[in-house]
Design a protein around this motif. Structure first.
Motif, short mmCIF file in Angstrom:
data_model
loop_
_atom_site.label_atom_id
_atom_site.label_comp_id
_atom_site.label_asym_id
_atom_site.label_seq_id
_atom_site.Cartn_x
_atom_site.Cartn_y
_atom_site.Cartn_z
N UNK A 171 0.85 -1.19 0.00
CA UNK A 171 0.00 0.00 0.00
C UNK A 171 0.88 1.24 0.00
N UNK A 172 0.65 2.13 -0.96
CA UNK A 172 1.28 3.45 -0.92
C UNK A 172 0.28 4.40 -0.26
N UNK A 173 0.68 4.99 0.85
CA UNK A 173 -0.21 5.88 1.60
C UNK A 173 0.44 7.26 1.62
N UNK A 174 -0.09 8.17 0.77
CA UNK A 174 0.52 9.50 0.62
C UNK A 174 -0.22 10.49 1.52
N UNK A 175 0.42 10.88 2.61
CA UNK A 175 -0.17 11.81 3.59
C UNK A 175 -1.61 11.38 3.94
N UNK A 176 -1.79 10.14 4.42
CA UNK A 176 -3.15 9.61 4.56
C UNK A 176 -3.99 10.29 5.64
N UNK A 177 -3.35 11.05 6.53
CA UNK A 177 -4.12 11.63 7.64
C UNK A 177 -4.09 13.16 7.67
N UNK A 178 -3.43 13.76 6.69
CA UNK A 178 -3.19 15.21 6.74
C UNK A 178 -4.48 16.03 6.81
N UNK A 179 -5.52 15.61 6.08
CA UNK A 179 -6.74 16.41 6.04
C UNK A 179 -7.78 16.03 7.10
N UNK A 180 -7.38 15.19 8.06
CA UNK A 180 -8.37 14.70 9.01
C UNK A 180 -8.14 15.31 10.40
N UNK A 181 -9.20 15.39 11.19
CA UNK A 181 -8.99 15.96 12.54
C UNK A 181 -8.21 14.95 13.40
N UNK A 182 -7.68 15.42 14.52
CA UNK A 182 -6.69 14.61 15.25
C UNK A 182 -7.24 13.28 15.76
N UNK A 183 -8.51 13.26 16.15
CA UNK A 183 -9.08 12.00 16.66
C UNK A 183 -9.17 10.99 15.51
N UNK A 184 -9.65 11.47 14.36
CA UNK A 184 -9.77 10.58 13.20
C UNK A 184 -8.39 10.16 12.71
N UNK A 185 -7.43 11.10 12.76
CA UNK A 185 -6.04 10.76 12.40
C UNK A 185 -5.55 9.56 13.22
N UNK A 186 -5.78 9.66 14.53
CA UNK A 186 -5.32 8.58 15.42
C UNK A 186 -5.99 7.26 15.03
N UNK A 187 -7.30 7.30 14.76
CA UNK A 187 -8.02 6.07 14.42
C UNK A 187 -7.50 5.46 13.11
N UNK A 188 -7.21 6.33 12.13
CA UNK A 188 -6.72 5.81 10.84
C UNK A 188 -5.32 5.22 11.01
N UNK A 189 -4.48 5.87 11.80
CA UNK A 189 -3.13 5.32 12.04
C UNK A 189 -3.23 3.98 12.77
N UNK A 190 -4.14 3.90 13.76
CA UNK A 190 -4.36 2.62 14.47
C UNK A 190 -4.79 1.54 13.48
N UNK A 191 -5.71 1.92 12.58
CA UNK A 191 -6.21 0.95 11.60
C UNK A 191 -5.07 0.46 10.70
#
Ligand SMILES: Nc1ncnc2c1ncn2[C@@H]1O[C@H](COP(=O)(O)OP(=O)(O)OP(=O)(O)O)[C@@H](O)[C@H]1O
Length: 263
Positions: A171-191
């Protein structure tokens, strides 16, 4: 999921052909990505991170050309067509822009299965399973929805579900959390971390956020002016950076999060 164990980018070179004097944007970049690991490609804006990924998949923009290098799956030369979607799936920074607002999620899933040549009888089970793995509840209902009805975080999960449904091991993930709020960022990184283990995904994470690197990466490559200037295990990069640019990236991260443990 197909069985490839390694993805190797070798000596990639990319030039801008817009002016007569060619400019080298990616200069002899090599990296090997294994299954079940996250390699972070970090560096300042414009250092060539996204172009490196685009060169590997042959998705460079107009006016930019790959002029050298190749990509191998388990030591076998791989064409971009074989890589894209089949061996390497991609997720991007702004999930909303990746979806057509007037087509349902089911339409998007069907289109990607069709493009990959997946037999139709497998589509429904595959996408429902992938959506569940990506943490989307009630996937049957969700498939009927349109992108404008979903939050940015849900769309990023859907993009990850489409990546999983493709069966690509990388998987190439290019800045996958940049546009998300911090709570959602954390959830996506956990995922992403969970999927690395549960699905054996090899993830190439493009970011300039050293917080994301500290959270997710196993290894780090630092780019500057189109070249890899330093690479190492994540602990080494944070605790014993060798190059001034790497030290600056770590120092900037620490100045923001000095009250916390950096890594
Ligand atoms: N369409 C284009 N035509 C010509 N040059 C481009 C084009 N897009 C980007 N560049 C140049 O290519 C170089 C590398 O860009 P790239 O997008 O790979 O950087 P990056 O490290 O991913 O930066 P960012 O973190 O801002 O996305 C930069 O100098 C940029 O100005």
């Amino acid at each position: 999921m197909n069985a490839h164990r390694t993805l190797a980018l070798s000596h990639l070179k990319v030039d801008s052909t817009l002016s007569e004097a060619r400019t080298r944007l990616v200069d002899d970049v090599s990296l090997t990505l294994y299954r079940s690991e996250v390699v972070a490609l970090v560096g300042a804006s414009g250092s060539g991170k996204s172009m490196t990924c685009a060169a590997a998949l042959d998705t460079l923009p107009p006016g930019v050309q790959k002029v050298g290098g190749d990509v191998r799956l388990d030591d076998t030369l791989a064409t971009p067509a074989k890589l894209r979607g089949h061996a390497v799936a991609s997720i991007m920074q702004n999930p909303r822009s990746a979806f057509n607002p007037v087509r349902s999620l089911n339409d998007h899933a069907s289109e990607s299965f069709r493009a990959l040549g997946v037999p139709k009888r497998l589509w429904r089970e595959r996408i429902l399973e992938a959506m569940t793995s990506a943490g989307l509840e009630q996937p049957q209902t969700l498939l009927k929805r349109y992108p404008f009805e979903l939050s940015g975080g849900m769309l990023q999960r859907m993009m990850i579900a489409l990546a999983l449904a493709s069966g690509a091991p990388f998987l190439f993930a290019d800045e996958p959390t940049t546009d998300l709020d911090v709570i959602v960022q954390r959830d996506i990184l956990d995922l992403l971390e969970r999927l690395k283990t549960s699905h054996g995904l090899g993830i190439l994470l493009v970011t300039h956020d050293m917080g994301v690197v500290a959270r997710l990466a196993d290894r780090v490559l630092v780019m500057a002016q189109g070249r890899v200037i330093e690479e190492g295990e994540v602990e080494t990069i944070f605790h014993r950076p060798q190059q001034a640019i790497t030290r600056d990236l770590v120092a900037a991260h620490l100045s923001l999060y000095a009250h916390k443990e950096a890594l």
